[in-house]
Scaffold this motif. Structure first.
Motif, PDB file in Angstrom:
ATOM      1  N   THR A   1       0.714  -1.207   0.183  1.00 26.61           N
ATOM      2  CA  THR A   1       0.259  -0.047  -0.133  1.00 26.61           C
ATOM      3  C   THR A   1       1.127   1.219  -0.175  1.00 26.61           C
ATOM      4  O   THR A   1       0.169   2.103  -0.085  1.00 26.61           O
ATOM      5  CB  THR A   1      -0.683  -0.227   1.287  1.00 26.61           C
ATOM      6  N   THR A   2       1.957   0.832   0.067  1.00 26.70           N
ATOM      7  CA  THR A   2       3.178   2.449   0.095  1.00 26.70           C
ATOM      8  C   THR A   2       3.089   2.539  -1.294  1.00 26.70           C
ATOM      9  O   THR A   2       3.015   2.322  -2.138  1.00 26.70           O
ATOM     10  CB  THR A   2       4.181   1.893   0.038  1.00 26.70           C
ATOM     11  N   ARG A   3       2.381   4.384  -1.427  1.00 31.95           N
ATOM     12  CA  ARG A   3       2.270   5.354  -2.278  1.00 31.95           C
ATOM     13  C   ARG A   3       4.230   5.362  -2.814  1.00 31.95           C
ATOM     14  O   ARG A   3       4.392   6.419  -2.497  1.00 31.95           O
ATOM     15  CB  ARG A   3       1.578   6.234  -2.716  1.00 31.95           C
ATOM     16  N   ILE A   4       5.031   4.520  -4.296  1.00 33.13           N
ATOM     17  CA  ILE A   4       5.827   5.141  -3.811  1.00 33.13           C
ATOM     18  C   ILE A   4       6.410   4.244  -5.544  1.00 33.13           C
ATOM     19  O   ILE A   4       5.133   3.764  -5.925  1.00 33.13           O
ATOM     20  CB  ILE A   4       6.907   4.117  -3.223  1.00 33.13           C
ATOM     21  N   GLY A   5       6.905   5.500  -6.198  1.00 39.50           N
ATOM     22  CA  GLY A   5       7.478   4.782  -8.235  1.00 39.50           C
ATOM     23  C   GLY A   5       7.843   5.845  -8.403  1.00 39.50           C
ATOM     24  O   GLY A   5       7.728   6.969  -8.390  1.00 39.50           O
ATOM     25  N   ARG A   6       7.933   5.559  -9.338  1.00 40.94           N
ATOM     26  CA  ARG A   6       8.194   7.177 -10.676  1.00 40.94           C
ATOM     27  C   ARG A   6       7.265   7.967 -11.214  1.00 40.94           C
ATOM     28  O   ARG A   6       6.798   6.215 -11.995  1.00 40.94           O
ATOM     29  CB  ARG A   6       9.810   6.175 -11.520  1.00 40.94           C
ATOM     30  N   ALA A   7       7.390   9.091 -11.553  1.00 36.73           N
ATOM     31  CA  ALA A   7       5.860   9.677 -11.546  1.00 36.73           C
ATOM     32  C   ALA A   7       5.079   9.152 -12.901  1.00 36.73           C
ATOM     33  O   ALA A   7       3.606   8.044 -12.199  1.00 36.73           O
ATOM     34  CB  ALA A   7       5.850  11.175 -12.709  1.00 36.73           C
ATOM     35  N   TYR A   8       5.613   8.715 -14.265  1.00 33.49           N
ATOM     36  CA  TYR A   8       4.769   7.786 -15.453  1.00 33.49           C
ATOM     37  C   TYR A   8       4.738   6.526 -15.385  1.00 33.49           C
ATOM     38  O   TYR A   8       4.229   6.069 -16.618  1.00 33.49           O
ATOM     39  CB  TYR A   8       5.151   8.574 -16.298  1.00 33.49           C
ATOM     40  N   ASP A   9       5.436   6.023 -14.230  1.00 40.22           N
ATOM     41  CA  ASP A   9       5.808   4.585 -14.814  1.00 40.22           C
ATOM     42  C   ASP A   9       4.919   3.591 -13.254  1.00 40.22           C
ATOM     43  O   ASP A   9       4.934   2.694 -13.777  1.00 40.22           O
ATOM     44  CB  ASP A   9       6.914   4.744 -13.849  1.00 40.22           C
ATOM     45  N   VAL A  10       3.893   4.601 -12.340  1.00 40.17           N
ATOM     46  CA  VAL A  10       3.607   3.929 -11.340  1.00 40.17           C
ATOM     47  C   VAL A  10       2.575   2.575 -12.631  1.00 40.17           C
ATOM     48  O   VAL A  10       1.997   3.196 -13.162  1.00 40.17           O
ATOM     49  CB  VAL A  10       3.278   4.446  -9.903  1.00 40.17           C
ATOM     50  N   ALA A  11       1.658   1.847 -11.543  1.00 40.67           N
ATOM     51  CA  ALA A  11       0.360   1.204 -12.360  1.00 40.67           C
ATOM     52  C   ALA A  11      -0.306   1.287 -12.100  1.00 40.67           C
ATOM     53  O   ALA A  11      -0.786   2.901 -10.650  1.00 40.67           O
ATOM     54  CB  ALA A  11       0.636  -0.260 -11.304  1.00 40.67           C
ATOM     55  N   PRO A  12      -1.751   2.195 -13.177  1.00 40.67           N
ATOM     56  CA  PRO A  12      -3.021   2.657 -12.747  1.00 40.67           C
ATOM     57  C   PRO A  12      -3.818   2.436 -11.297  1.00 40.67           C
ATOM     58  O   PRO A  12      -4.095   3.248 -10.658  1.00 40.67           O
ATOM     59  CB  PRO A  12      -3.267   1.984 -13.743  1.00 40.67           C
ATOM     60  N   GLU A  13      -3.591   1.413 -11.243  1.00 34.09           N
ATOM     61  CA  GLU A  13      -4.460   0.432  -9.484  1.00 34.09           C
ATOM     62  C   GLU A  13      -3.984   1.450  -8.281  1.00 34.09           C
ATOM     63  O   GLU A  13      -3.947   1.732  -7.223  1.00 34.09           O
ATOM     64  CB  GLU A  13      -3.953  -1.497  -9.236  1.00 34.09           C
ATOM     65  N   LEU A  14      -2.272   2.002  -8.270  1.00 33.98           N
ATOM     66  CA  LEU A  14      -1.611   2.170  -7.356  1.00 33.98           C
ATOM     67  C   LEU A  14      -2.942   3.382  -6.660  1.00 33.98           C
ATOM     68  O   LEU A  14      -2.917   4.207  -5.879  1.00 33.98           O
ATOM     69  CB  LEU A  14      -0.240   2.558  -6.913  1.00 33.98           C
ATOM     70  N   LEU A  15      -2.628   4.161  -8.239  1.00 34.16           N
ATOM     71  CA  LEU A  15      -3.263   5.131  -7.879  1.00 34.16           C
ATOM     72  C   LEU A  15      -5.163   5.284  -7.676  1.00 34.16           C
ATOM     73  O   LEU A  15      -5.602   6.530  -6.984  1.00 34.16           O
ATOM     74  CB  LEU A  15      -3.300   6.556  -9.777  1.00 34.16           C
ATOM     75  N   ARG A  16      -5.612   4.853  -8.505  1.00 35.94           N
ATOM     76  CA  ARG A  16      -7.096   4.190  -8.111  1.00 35.94           C
ATOM     77  C   ARG A  16      -7.626   4.014  -6.722  1.00 35.94           C
ATOM     78  O   ARG A  16      -8.388   3.970  -6.211  1.00 35.94           O
ATOM     79  CB  ARG A  16      -7.263   3.358  -9.245  1.00 35.94           C
ATOM     80  N   ALA A  17      -6.427   2.266  -6.326  1.00 35.58           N
ATOM     81  CA  ALA A  17      -7.560   1.782  -5.377  1.00 35.58           C
ATOM     82  C   ALA A  17      -6.155   2.286  -4.148  1.00 35.58           C
ATOM     83  O   ALA A  17      -6.157   1.375  -3.225  1.00 35.58           O
ATOM     84  CB  ALA A  17      -7.513   0.800  -5.219  1.00 35.58           C
ATOM     85  N   GLY A  18      -4.743   2.044  -4.628  1.00 34.61           N
ATOM     86  CA  GLY A  18      -4.137   2.661  -3.189  1.00 34.61           C
ATOM     87  C   GLY A  18      -3.297   1.694  -3.154  1.00 34.61           C
ATOM     88  O   GLY A  18      -1.749   1.617  -2.070  1.00 34.61           O
ATOM     89  N   TYR A  19      -3.024   0.237  -4.000  1.00 32.31           N
ATOM     90  CA  TYR A  19      -2.070  -0.976  -3.884  1.00 32.31           C
ATOM     91  C   TYR A  19      -1.809  -1.398  -4.971  1.00 32.31           C
ATOM     92  O   TYR A  19      -1.888  -1.294  -5.861  1.00 32.31           O
ATOM     93  CB  TYR A  19      -3.003  -2.027  -3.308  1.00 32.31           C
ATOM     94  N   THR A  20      -0.155  -1.667  -4.829  1.00 30.36           N
ATOM     95  CA  THR A  20       0.673  -2.879  -5.624  1.00 30.36           C
ATOM     96  C   THR A  20       0.505  -4.109  -5.625  1.00 30.36           C
ATOM     97  O   THR A  20       0.225  -4.826  -4.347  1.00 30.36           O
ATOM     98  CB  THR A  20       1.653  -1.869  -6.247  1.00 30.36           C
ATOM     99  N   THR A  21      -0.128  -4.808  -6.602  1.00 28.23           N
ATOM    100  CA  THR A  21       0.401  -6.344  -6.837  1.00 28.23           C
ATOM    101  C   THR A  21       1.206  -6.633  -7.536  1.00 28.23           C
ATOM    102  O   THR A  21       2.139  -6.586  -7.995  1.00 28.23           O
ATOM    103  CB  THR A  21      -0.929  -7.005  -7.217  1.00 28.23           C
ATOM    104  N   HIS A  22       1.950  -8.335  -7.446  1.00 32.80           N
ATOM    105  CA  HIS A  22       2.403  -8.259  -8.731  1.00 32.80           C
ATOM    106  C   HIS A  22       2.170  -8.303 -10.445  1.00 32.80           C
ATOM    107  O   HIS A  22       3.167  -8.677 -11.152  1.00 32.80           O
ATOM    108  CB  HIS A  22       2.613 -10.108  -8.277  1.00 32.80           C
ATOM    109  N   GLN A  23       0.708  -8.318 -10.764  1.00 36.03           N
ATOM    110  CA  GLN A  23       0.139  -7.863 -11.627  1.00 36.03           C
ATOM    111  C   GLN A  23       0.722  -5.714 -11.854  1.00 36.03           C
ATOM    112  O   GLN A  23       0.974  -5.602 -13.188  1.00 36.03           O
ATOM    113  CB  GLN A  23      -1.210  -7.193 -11.265  1.00 36.03           C
TER     114      GLN A  23
END
Length: 398
Positions: free
Chosen positions: A292-314
Motif C-alpha cells: 500500500t505504499t505510494r512509491i514509484g517514478r511519476a509516469y511508471d506507476v501502475a494504475p491500481e496504485l492511483l485508483r485503489a492505493g495498492y500494488t500487486t505482482h500484476q
C-alpha cells in the motif's frame, strides 16, 4: 593499520550525571596525534567498520543516530585505509529545526543522538569486507538512485563488478534496515535475468553491495542503437517476464521496473536484459497480499496504485509493458506531453498507443498495459505462454 573507533556505540556514553557530554571527551571520540579534523573542531581517528554481513550487526551507531552528509574536506593525514577520503558527517536533527554541530553527542528532549562518520573511498581507493578480507577497487560513478550511488569497481582478481552504497542520510538505523532488506531480497532470487549480488558488508559506517556489472541501462542502449526489431523485442520481453516470474514466485514485487533499472548485458555468448535495483522492492507476506505504499517514478506507476492505493505482482507486469513499448518504438508510452502523471496513467493512452501498432506483438503489449487488473495478465506465466504463442511469427521459439 590504525583502525580505532571514531564514534561510540552507546548513545549515552561520555556524559556526566546531568546528561551533558563529559569535559574530557565532549566530542565523543578519543584524541590522537594521527588524526582527521571533524566539524566539531576536535580530532578523531577514522572509524573501524563493523562486520554485519551475516547477522547485520549494528555499525557504529544507534537507531537514534542521524546522518547528514557534507562535502567538506578533512585533513590530508586522514584515514589509513587505502585511497579513503573522509566525508565529515555532522549531526542534524532532520525532522526538526534544530541543527547541532557543537558535539558528537548532544541532548534533545531528554534523548541522546550520536553523530556517525561515514568514510568513502576516492576513485582508485579500496573497500573491504571486514569478515572475509575481500577487497574491491572503486572506479567512476555510474549512477544515482533514490537511496544510493552506484560505482564501477573490480575485485582482487580484476574482474569487473559494480559497487552500490546506501546514501548516508537520515536515521542510521533506517538506512541499515533498507540495506538489509535489499540484500535479503537479492539473495533470495536466482535468475540469469536478475543482477547477481556477490558481496555485502559495512565498511567505514557505509553500507555496501557488490554486484554483477552489466553494459548499460536500457535507456542508454536504445539511445545509442535505436529501437529493437520485432524479434529482439520478443526475446527481450521474454527475459523480463522470466525475471518477474522468479520474483513473484518468492512473493516479491519490484515496483520500480523502468528503463533505467533494466540493464543491457552483452557477452560473446549471448545478450540479455537484467533487472536491477531492489531498493523499493517488497516481499509480500502471503499470496494475495498487496503493498500500500505510494512509491514509484511519476509516469511508471501502475494504475491500481492511483485508483485503489495498492500494488500487486500484476503491477510489475504493467511496468514490463511500458518497457517493451519503449524498446519496440524508441519512445516512452507516457510522458510530460500527456499532462500530469495521475491523469496520464488513468487515461489509457499507454494501452491505446500499443494497440495502434496493429501487430500481434502490439496487442500483447497492450494487454500488459490494461488499466484494470481484471483484464491484464494475471501472472507472469500467463504472459509468457501468450508471448510464446506469437513468437514463431517473428522467427523465435521460446
Amino acid at each position: 593499520m590504525d583502525r580505532s573507533l571514531a564514534t561510540r556505540d552507546s548513545p549515552t556514553s561520555n556524559r556526566d550525571r546531568t546528561g551533558r557530554p563529559s569535559d574530557e571527551s565532549s566530542a565523543g571520540c578519543p584524541t590522537t596525534s594521527s588524526t582527521t579534523r571533524c566539524l566539531t573542531s576536535r580530532w578523531c581517528r577514522p572509524p573501524t567498520p563493523h562486520p554485519p554481513p551475516t547477522r547485520f550487526a549494528r555499525c557504529g551507531g544507534t537507531s537514534a543516530s542521524r546522518w547528514a552528509a557534507t562535502e567538506q574536506q578533512t585533513a590530508s593525514d586522514g584515514p589509513r585505509a587505502t585511497g579513503c577520503e573522509p566525508r565529515t558527517i555532522r549531526l542534524s536533527i532532520l525532522r526538526t529545526n534544530l541543527h547541532l554541530d557543537a558535539f558528537l553527542i548532544s541532548r534533545k528532549n531528554g534523548r541522546f543522538s550520536t553523530m556517525v562518520q561515514a568514510w568513502l573511498p576516492n576513485v582508485g581507493g579500496r573497500i573491504e569486507n571486514p569478515n572475509t578480507g575481500a577487497y574491491y577497487t572503486i572506479g567512476n560513478q555510474l549512477g544515482e538512485g533514490g537511496f544510493g550511488f552506484v560505482h564501477e569497481c573490480s575485485d582482487a582478481s580484476g574482474r569487473p563488478r559494480v559497487a552500490k552504497f546506501a546514501k548516508p542520510e537520515g536515521v542510521f538505523g533506517e538506512v541499515q534496515q533498507r540495506w538489509e532488506a535489499e540484500c535479503r531480497l537479492m539473495q533470495s532470487v536466482s535468475s540469469p535475468h536478475i543482477i547477481r549480488l556477490y558481496d555485502f558488508f559495512c565498511y567505514g559506517n557505509v553500507f555496501w553491495m557488490v554486484m554483477e556489472r552489466a553494459k548499460c541501462s536500457l535507456r542508454k542502449h536504445i539511445a545509442a542503437r535505436g529501437p529493437f526489431g520485432d524479434r529482439d523485442v520478443v526475446v527481450s520481453g521474454h527475459h523480463m517476464l522470466l525475471a518477474v516470474r522468479e520474483l513473484n514466485s518468492k512473493g516479491i514485487i519490484h515496483r520500480d521496473l523502468h528503463i533505467d533499472n533494466i540493464l543491457w548485458s552483452e557477452s560473446l555468448e549471448w545478450n540479455a536484459l537484467k533487472i536491477a535495483d531492489f531498493g523499493i522492492a517488497k516481499q509480500l507476506p502471503f499470496a494475495g497480499a498487496v503493498a500500500t505504499t505510494r512509491i514509484g517514478r511519476a509516469y511508471d506507476v501502475a494504475p491500481e496504485l492511483l485508483r485503489a492505493g495498492y500494488t500487486t505482482h500484476q503491477s510489475d507486469l504493467y511496468q514490463i509493458g511500458l518497457a517493451m513499448f519503449f524498446i519496440h518504438t524508441g519512445t516512452e508510452a507516457l510522458g510530460a506531453t500527456d499532462g500530469l502523471p495521475h491523469a496520464a496513467i488513468l487515461s489509457g493512452n499507454a494501452r491505446s498507443r500499443a494497440e495502434q501498432l496493429n501487430t500481434p506483438l502490439g496487442n500483447f503489449i497492450a494487454k500488459l498495459l490494461r488499466r484494470s487488473t481484471e483484464h491484464r495478465y494475471q501472472n507472469a506465466q500467463e504472459a509468457i505462454a501468450d508471448l510464446a504463442a506469437i513468437a514463431p511469427m517473428y522467427g523465435v521459439r521460446l
